[in-house]
Every structure is written in structure tokens, then in C-alpha cells.
Motif scaffolding. Structure first.
Motif, short mmCIF file in Angstrom:
data_model
loop_
_atom_site.label_atom_id
_atom_site.label_comp_id
_atom_site.label_asym_id
_atom_site.label_seq_id
_atom_site.Cartn_x
_atom_site.Cartn_y
_atom_site.Cartn_z
N UNK A 28 -55.83 -31.57 14.30
CA UNK A 28 -55.27 -32.16 13.08
C UNK A 28 -56.02 -31.62 11.86
N UNK A 29 -57.32 -31.43 12.02
CA UNK A 29 -58.15 -30.87 10.95
C UNK A 29 -57.68 -29.45 10.61
N UNK A 30 -57.47 -28.63 11.64
CA UNK A 30 -57.01 -27.26 11.41
C UNK A 30 -55.65 -27.26 10.73
N UNK A 31 -54.73 -28.09 11.22
CA UNK A 31 -53.40 -28.16 10.62
C UNK A 31 -53.47 -28.59 9.16
N UNK A 32 -54.21 -29.66 8.90
CA UNK A 32 -54.33 -30.15 7.53
C UNK A 32 -54.95 -29.10 6.61
N UNK A 267 -64.01 -23.18 8.22
CA UNK A 267 -65.36 -23.22 8.81
C UNK A 267 -65.67 -24.62 9.32
N UNK A 268 -65.31 -25.62 8.52
CA UNK A 268 -65.54 -27.00 8.96
C UNK A 268 -64.61 -27.36 10.12
N UNK A 269 -63.40 -26.82 10.11
CA UNK A 269 -62.51 -27.05 11.25
C UNK A 269 -63.10 -26.44 12.51
N UNK A 270 -63.72 -25.26 12.39
CA UNK A 270 -64.36 -24.62 13.55
C UNK A 270 -65.52 -25.47 14.06
N UNK A 271 -66.27 -26.08 13.11
CA UNK A 271 -67.37 -26.96 13.52
C UNK A 271 -66.82 -28.15 14.30
N UNK A 730 -65.14 -33.68 5.32
CA UNK A 730 -64.86 -32.69 6.35
C UNK A 730 -65.84 -32.80 7.51
N UNK A 731 -67.12 -32.95 7.18
CA UNK A 731 -68.12 -33.01 8.23
C UNK A 731 -68.08 -34.32 9.00
N UNK A 732 -67.59 -35.38 8.36
CA UNK A 732 -67.50 -36.67 9.06
C UNK A 732 -66.61 -36.57 10.28
N UNK A 733 -65.63 -35.65 10.24
CA UNK A 733 -64.75 -35.46 11.40
C UNK A 733 -65.58 -35.03 12.61
N UNK A 734 -66.49 -34.10 12.40
CA UNK A 734 -67.34 -33.62 13.50
C UNK A 734 -68.22 -34.75 14.04
#
Length: 854
Positions: A28-32, A267-271, A730-734
Motif C-alpha cells: 500500500x505504501x508503494x502504491x500510494x 526509499x521509505x517504501x523499500x525500508x 513514512x517511517x512509522x509504517x516500518x
């Protein structure tokens, strides 16, 4: 085998849901991210092209060779051209009562090329008519039918002159698309008036550098482009579509780096996907451990290793596809929801009503999510085939805490860690030595390398850190000691789980620390450069060259403005300052007189720390000798008056010279204040305070400058806070994904210790004690990852700040205590919550049933 795999998936639906949630959030992060990139690109293009309205083509020319009036007419006369509009603007001064507003003016052109909308009245059609932006009309107190004075500039051989004429306000206009957002809106006049003002400004001819062209319906754009280029002067002109023009303007703004945002967020999506991969690997370890007997039975009845491995990977593929598709749908919903929220909040940036789906935003997240899931399941799939059928049917020994990792891994992780931290330190040193480019390169490389070394080597040192934490909590009782021992039963899995959380927390702490340090360093730099929030200074001078005083009523009115903490009167004079050896060439600064105590209350630095009656502060560039040759006093002369004052080099070099108000009164005979130093109560609200002060000054009838350094300070801090909020979001997702991994690790621990838990229950361990044991395990795993992540984040944040901010001067290293406390709180709460489901599983069967299980 496929039917068996599907049956196993149905029986493990709860466990697979946890893994699915991890990969769903990541995809979902990558899509968004991909959708946001498209929205930002479209919004940027729309913002650039808004002033062209419905134009199809844009003709651009250089300032050296602008479009002539004849060339504009030639383009307008083409058969396929429906309308044209010159895009250049004219700057004027609008005067209403005692207030003056500087405003850009455009022509009231054809509706298809007019981005302004009429809110009241009409667009101007006569030479003496004008339409004003709503906010400008309000500041000038001008309504439709009223009059304002318009001051324009006429260039001539003598340099030019200003011309003032009255004009009738016939309309109030708005700019809904933000076409003139960068110039604070635009007023409109009749086309003939605009052409005349443009000619006056350009020295006699109404030349233009940009022309918008609207084509008739059904016109072939490429054919019309050729015709327009020929009519506009041929090859020396550039004719582009509005989107092409937007692309070029955007590239100029970004320096050709318009993909940086996409790379940044991906980059954050990759994390997030990396952390999800660690969680999924642990989840499949749970599944394999849960199905040890089932897999062994399959081997006994004829399934070979490839079939068992293929079964696990098939399960991972199905899970990856289903979760990734769900992630794409969630990303689409989040993207559209964000647009709805933005429209509801009435953000000042024009945004599209709906997202635009592309194949990349749909296909790529599914492919990436599925691939990450399958890769994460490779090691568990291999583990499922490693035990012989008959051996697997026997009870398995508990995992040993003594199992180690390879020596090659240890050596590589040590090299990466030591080298990385050395480069990080070098980057910080280079940044502090005013070499930010080299320092950033070294710091980024060192940070990335050391972080990889820390993560890869976590299996070696994390269990030891956890063991130390175990000894600390073990003192609270036997339940805590059992919990601590359980975290060390499988050091690899505990290390993997803590590492997943460590990655997210380290990055959150790094960005928080960097932002806090940047804010502190920026505030310190602004304090030195702009020590006073708002300054009012008289802009009129008397016959002697000194500024005229401000009315006493203005001083009291400004002091009473909401948001003003204190307004301190100051007096500006132009004295001569001499000392032995400098009599023939005295220092002649613009000096400021202020009450020392009041001045220190409003100034944000230590520049006035030495100020007192009988003392004058001078900057280092004044030429005043220092050291043993420093004069004890200097002579300050203003007209016929002179004073002997003790000279001190100002600790912060901002003003030409500063005296006490009492000494200035002696030199001037009691002159009134010529300016004000204003301190605001809240820097973030300076944008409201400064216009109010400007209006008060304008209404007073005096000519004075109002400069608001606080507005600049507030804008810088707002940028930092906004960027920090985005990055932390963004980082909170990880971090959320990593916390799912804590729950999975505890679940696996419960499965491995099913008989052990039953034995503990049988010998007297209560349900509450068993729940407490698992809660302590969750706290240990989450707490160790969070604490170590915060420690690493502080180091990386400080080093990065030193490398990047050293060019600003002294770097203020700050600790974001609120963010640190919040991360620890989240980790503690999440560790407790993560233990709930495993505890229910452990308590589900009675002790006798668990002991009877083979």
C-alpha cells in the motif's frame, strides 16, 4: 499437493493474516507513493499552466529579443488562432487612503485565456478602470465603484519617472487556480491600458516575452505550431504546448531533479518492505514449526523435499499475491482519501479531484510485494526439508542459545561497522570544517555502511544486549527470569525481530534528531543574523540627515497589537566616532540608541550583554584597535555635542554601533524614537503580526519600513516541521510492520514451548503469571530494539547534522526528548499488545491436554 497447501492455509488463516498485514502495508505504501508522485507531477504542471487558462500553445522569447507588437498581431491574425494573450506582467503601486500596496497587473483578456474569476463587479474595459484582488481591495478599503490611485513607471532617457492616476475599481477578482500565487495575486486592467503601461515600462514599445495562444476547436496542434512559429518570428521563437512548457519550467525549478521526490519516498517504501520481509520470514518460521509433524507425515507417505519446499513457496506466492492486491486497493483508497481530506481542508494548492491510475501503480506493487514474500519464505522452506521424516516425527529439541553464526559474517559486519563509523566521524568533521559537500558524501556513505554492519552483525551482539536486559528484569521474580531465558532460546529469531524494529526506530530517531538539531542550529543562526523579530524604522530624513521621529501614539498602538510581546523604542543617529590615531578618518556608522534592559528583553542573542550607560558597542570591522593598544574610551560626536564613552567590541556583530538611550538623549538633546524593536510572543504567528504592524504604520501617516525577520524564521521552522512530519509518517509504517513481527516471534515461542508451558501450569504457574511472562518477553524484544534504535538514531542524527549544517556556523546538537519518549512509549505498549494473542494461544489448552500431546 496444491489441495494440501490450500488446506494448510485455511487452517493457519490467523497466522497468515499477520504476515499478510505486513506485506499489505508495504505494498500500500508503494502504491500510494507512485500515486502521490503522479498527483504531485500533475499538480505542479497545473500550477505552472494555470495562468495560461485554456491555451493550447505558448510562444516564448528572450528579454534580448522580445516579441514585438507586430509579431503578436501576426499570430492573432492566423485563421486557426481563436485568441491570444500576453503573459507578461506590470508592477504598480496601489494607494488607498494612507496605505500603499505593490501589485502585479495583467490584461483583462479573452475568457478562454483568463485565469482570474470575477467575484464582484466586472472586468475592466475602459482606460480608467481596474479590478483588484479581494485581499488587496480589503487592505486598501476599496469597494466596487470606489477609487484608488495607481502609480506606474515610465522609462525615458533620464532614467524614468513615476506617474500617478486615479482609477475606478470595477471588479473584485479571485485566483482559484493559483495562477499568480508567486506574485501574491494580480490586478487586471483593460488590454489597451495594459499595452500602454507595458510600453511605458519597456521604453516605448509594448514588447512581450511570453504569449498564450488558444486554437479553434478541431485544429491540428502540430500544424498550428508551425504556423504560429513562422508568424512569431520563425526559429528565434520557441512554440510549445502548455504541458511542455510546464515540464521545462518544473525542470528549471528543480534543476532537472524532479524525480527526487519519487526516489525519496520509494526509499521509505523499500525500508517498509525490507522490514516486512523480516516479519514474513519469522512468520513462515512459525508456520513451519507449527506444521513439523504434518510435513514429516507428508515425507513419510511419499512427498519429496522439492514438493515440501514447493508447498511452502506456493503458500508464500498465494499469500503475496493476495496481500499485494489488497495493498494496491488500500493504497488507492488512501490516495483518494488524501485528496478528499485536502479538498475538505481547503489547502491553498490546486489539487485534482481524483487520482489517475497508471499500470505502474497497479502492477509494480503486486510484483514487488509477491517477490518479497517469496524471497522471505526461502529460508523457512529450506528448513522444512532439512529434517529426515523419521527424525521429524520425534519430539524436537529446543533451540539452543549457543548456536552461532558464521565467522565470515562476523568479520564482514565488523569491517562494515568500523569503517562506516570512521567515515561518519570524518563526514561530521568535514562538515564542521566548512566542507559540506565532501562531508555529506562521507557521512552518508559512512552512515549507510555502518548501519548495514550493525544490522548484519545484530545476531552476534543483540543476544548479549538482551542477556544484560534479562539480568536487570530477572531481579523482579521467577516469572521475569523465565521470560528472559525464553528470549534467548533462539537468538537468531530474537535478533531478526529486534533488528526489524531497530531499523524503523533508528530511522525515526535519526530524522527526529536531525530535524531538532537543524531547528536549533537554524534558530541560532537566525538569532545572530536577525536578533530582533520585527523592526520599524523611519524612512524620512530631516535636513541634518537624521531619521524623523515616530509619533508617540504609534509606539503605544504597536505595543498593544495582539501577538506583540514587547515594543522597545530606539533612536537612530549618524555620529562620528574617533579614537587616538583615527581623528582624521573617524568611523561613521548608523548607530542605534536603546535602553539596555529593555533591549536585552527583546533581542534574541547576547549582542547587548555589555551595553550600559557610558558604553558603546562597536563591531569588529569598525577598525577599533584591540589588545594592549585598545583605547580606553572613544569620542562620539553628533553635531556640536560630544561624549567620551567606553568602547566594547560587540559579541554579536549585527549593528554598526549601539549606545544606551541615555547617551543618545545627551547627544541629541532628547530626540524622540525613530524606530521600534518588536518581540513577538509566538514566532509561528509572525505572519499575522507583521501585516497588522504594517497597517498601523501606514495609517499613522508616517513613512516607515517594517521588516519582519520573524516571518522568515517562522517559514524556515514550518518547512522543517512539515518535512519532519512527512518523513516520520513514512517511517512509522516500518515501525508498525516491525511490531507485527514481535507478535509473530512470541507466537513461535509459544508453539515451541507448548509442553513446557503445560508443565509450568501443572506445577503451579497461574494463568496471570503465564500472561505476565509473555508480556515481559514482548517488552524485552520491543524495548531492546527501541532503546538501541534511539541510541543509534541520536548518533546518526548528530553526525548528519554536523556534516550538513556546519556551513551555517556552530551546530547545535539537540535531543528530541518528546519524540524519544513517544517511541519508547509506543514500543512498550506494542510489546504488551503483541503478547495478548500468543498468551491466549498458550492458555487455550489445559495442562493435561498439552502434556498428553506427542
Amino acid at each position: 499437493m496444491l489441495r494440501i497447501t490450500l488446506a494448510q492455509m485455511r487452517s493457519s488463516a490467523g497466522r497468515l493474516t499477520a504476515a499478510g498485514v505486513a506485506i499489505l502495508i508495504g505494498t500500500a505504501f508503494v502504491t500510494a507513493t507512485l500515486l502521490a508522485s503522479g498527483i504531485i507531477t500533475r499538480t505542479t504542471y497545473d500550477a505552472v499552466t494555470a495562468r495560461y487558462a485554456d491555451a493550447d500553445l505558448v510562444v516564448t522569447a528572450t528579454y534580448d529579443e522580445p516579441l514585438t507588437a507586430a509579431e503578436v498581431d501576426a499570430v492573432s491574425d492566423l485563421d486557426d488562432v481563436e485568441a491570444t494573450a500576453v503573459m507578461d506582467q506590470v508592477g504598480v503601486a496601489l494607494v488607498g487612503g494612507s496605505r500603499t500596496v505593490y501589485q502585479s497587473v495583467v490584461a483583462a483578456v479573452d475568457e478562454s485565456l483568463q485565469p482570474l474569476e470575477v467575484a464582484d463587479g466586472t472586468l475592466p474595459a475602459q482606460d480608467d478602470e481596474i479590478a483588484l484582488p479581494a485581499d488587496v481591495a480589503e487592505r486598501l478599503g476599496a469597494d466596487v465603484g470606489g477609487t484608488v490611485a495607481v502609480e506606474t513607471w515610465v522609462s525615458d532617457d533620464d532614467g524614468g519617472r513615476s506617474v500617478t492616476r486615479p482609477m475606478t475599481v470595477v471588479g473584485i477578482v479571485t485566483d482559484p487556480a493559483g495562477a499568480y500565487m508567486t506574485t501574491g495575486g494580480a490586478a487586471a486592467v483593460a488590454p489597451a491600458t495594459f499595452d500602454q503601461w507595458l510600453a511605458d515600462q519597456n521604453g516605448g514599445e509594448a514588447t512581450a516575452t511570453e504569449l498564450a495562444v488558444a486554437l479553434a476547436d478541431g485544429t491540428d496542434v502540430e500544424a498550428a505550431r508551425t504556423d504560429v512559429a513562422a508568424a512569431a518570428g520563425g526559429a528565434s521563437r520557441e512554440v510549445v504546448t502548455t504541458d511542455e512548457r510546464a515540464e521545462r519550467v518544473t525542470a528549471e525549478f528543480t534543476g532537472g531533479q524532479d524525480l527526487l521526490f519519487l526516489v525519496f519516498t520509494l526509499t521509505f517504501a523499500a525500508i517498509a518492505l525490507l522490514v516486512a520481509g523480516l516479519v514474513i520470514a519469522n512468520t513462515f518460521q512459525v508456520l513451519v514449526a507449527q506444521r513439523t509433524r504434518t510435513l514429516a507425515l507428508l515425507r513419510c507417505v511419499g512427498a519429496d523435499k522439492r514438493q515440501v519446499s514447493r508447498s511452502v513457496l506456493t503458500e508464500a506466492t498465494i499469500l503475496g499475491v493476495m496481500a499485494s492486491v489488497g495493498g494496491v486497493l488500500l493504497g488507492i483508497v488512501l490516495g483518494q482519501g488524501a485528496l478528499w481530506v485536502a479538498h475538505a481542508l481547503d489547502v491553498p494548492v490546486p489539487l485534482p479531484d481524483a487520482i489517475s491510475l497508471t499500470w505502474q501503480a497497479v502492477v509494480l506493487p503486486v510484483v514487488v510485494g509477491t517477490l518479497v514474500t517469496v524471497l522471505s519464505a526461502l529460508v523457512p522452506a529450506r528448513a522444512a526439508t532439512r529434517v529426515a521424516p523419521l527424525a521429524a516425527l520425534r519430539p524436537a529439541d529446543a533451540p539452543s542459545a549457543a548456536r552461532g553464526a558464521g565467522k565470515a559474517r562476523l568479520v564482514l559486519s565488523l569491517l562494515a561497522t568500523v569503517t562506516g563509523f570512521a567515515l561518519l566521524a570524518a563526514g561530521a568533521a568535514l562538515g564542521l570544517a566548512d566542507q559540506p559537500e565532501t562531508g555529506l558524501l562521507a557521512g552518508f556513505t559512512g552512515g549507510a555502511l555502518s548501519f548495514v554492519g550493525v544490522a548484519v552483525g545484530a545476531v552476534f551482539w543483540l543476544p548479549k544486549v538482551t542477556s544484560t536486559a534479562v539480568r536487570l528484569v530477572g531481579a523482579s521474580g521467577p516469572t521475569a527470569r523465565l521470560a528472559g531465558a525464553n528470549t534467548l532460546r533462539n537468538p537468531r529469531r530474537t535478533a531478526a525481530t529486534s533488528t526489524a524494529l531497530l531499523i524503523g526506530v533508528t530511522l525515526v530517531a535519526t530524522m527526529s534528531t536531525g530535524a531538532a538539531s537543524a531547528r536549533a542550529s537554524l534558530t541560532s543562526a537566525l538569532d545572530e543574523q536577525y536578533p530582533v523579530d520585527v523592526v520599524v524604522s523611519s524612512a524620512e530624513y530631516d535636513a541634518t540627515g537624521n531619521p524623523t521621529p515616530l509619533p508617540d501614539s504609534l509606539v503605544s498602538e504597536v505595543a498593544g497589537v495582539d501577538g506583540v510581546a514587547r515594543a522597545v523604542p530606539v533612536t537612530t543617529i549618524a555620529p562620528q566616532i574617533s579614537w587616538p590615531g583615527a581623528e582624521d578618518a573617524p568611523y561613521q556608522p548608523e548607530a542605534v540608541g536603546v535602553d539596555p534592559g529593555a533591549g536585552r528583553d527583546v533581542v534574541r542573542n547576547d549582542g547587548l550583554s555589555e551595553l550600559a550607560a557610558g558604553t558603546i558597542l562597536l563591531p569588529s570591522w569598525s577598525g577599533l584597535p584591540t589588545g594592549p593598544d585598545a583605547p580606553a574610551t572613544v569620542t562620539v560626536t553628533l553635531g556640536d555635542q560630544s561624549l567620551e564613552l567606553r568602547a566594547v567590541v560587540a559579541p554579536v556583530e549585527t549593528w554598526g554601533a549601539v549606545l544606551s538611550a541615555a547617551d543618545v538623549a545627551t547627544l541629541t538633546g532628547g530626540a524622540s524614537a525613530t524606530g521600534l524593536w518588536i518581540g513577538v510572543t509566538d514566532v509561528s504567528a509572525a505572519g499575522d503580526v507583521v501585516p497588522t504592524v504594517q497597517d498601523l504604520v501606514a495609517d499613522s501617516g508616517v513613512v516607515a519600513d517594517v521588516s519582519g525577520a520573524a516571518v522568515e524564521r517562522a517559514s524556515f521552522e514550518q518547512v522543517i516541521d512539515t518535512l519532519l512530519a512527512i518523513v516520520l509518517g513514512l517511517l512509522a509504517v516500518a515501525v508498525v510492520i516491525a511490531l507485527i513481527g514481535v507478535a509473530n516471534t512470541l507466537s513461535l515461542s509459544v508453539i515451541e514451548r507448548r509442553r513446557e508451558s503445560a508443565t509450568l501450569r501443572a506445577i503451579g504457574l497461574s494463568k496471570a503469571q503465564l500472561r505476565g511472562m509473555l508480556a515481559i518477553e514482548g517488552l524485552l524484544i520491543a524495548g531492546v530494539g527501541a532503546v538501541l534504535g534511539i541510541a543509534l538514531g541520536l548518533v546518526y542524527g548528530w553526525a548528519g547534522s554536523a556534516a550538513a549544517l556546519g556551513i551555517m556556523g556552530d551546530v547545535a546538537l539537540a535531543v528530541p526528548w518528546l519524540d524519544v519518549a513517544l517511541v519508547l512509549l509506543v514500543a512498550v505498549v506494542a510489546g504488551l499488545v503483541a503478547s495478548v494473542v500468543p498468551a491466549r494461544t498458550a492458555l487455550k489448552a489445559s495442562p493435561v491436554e498439552a502434556l498428553a500431546a506427542e
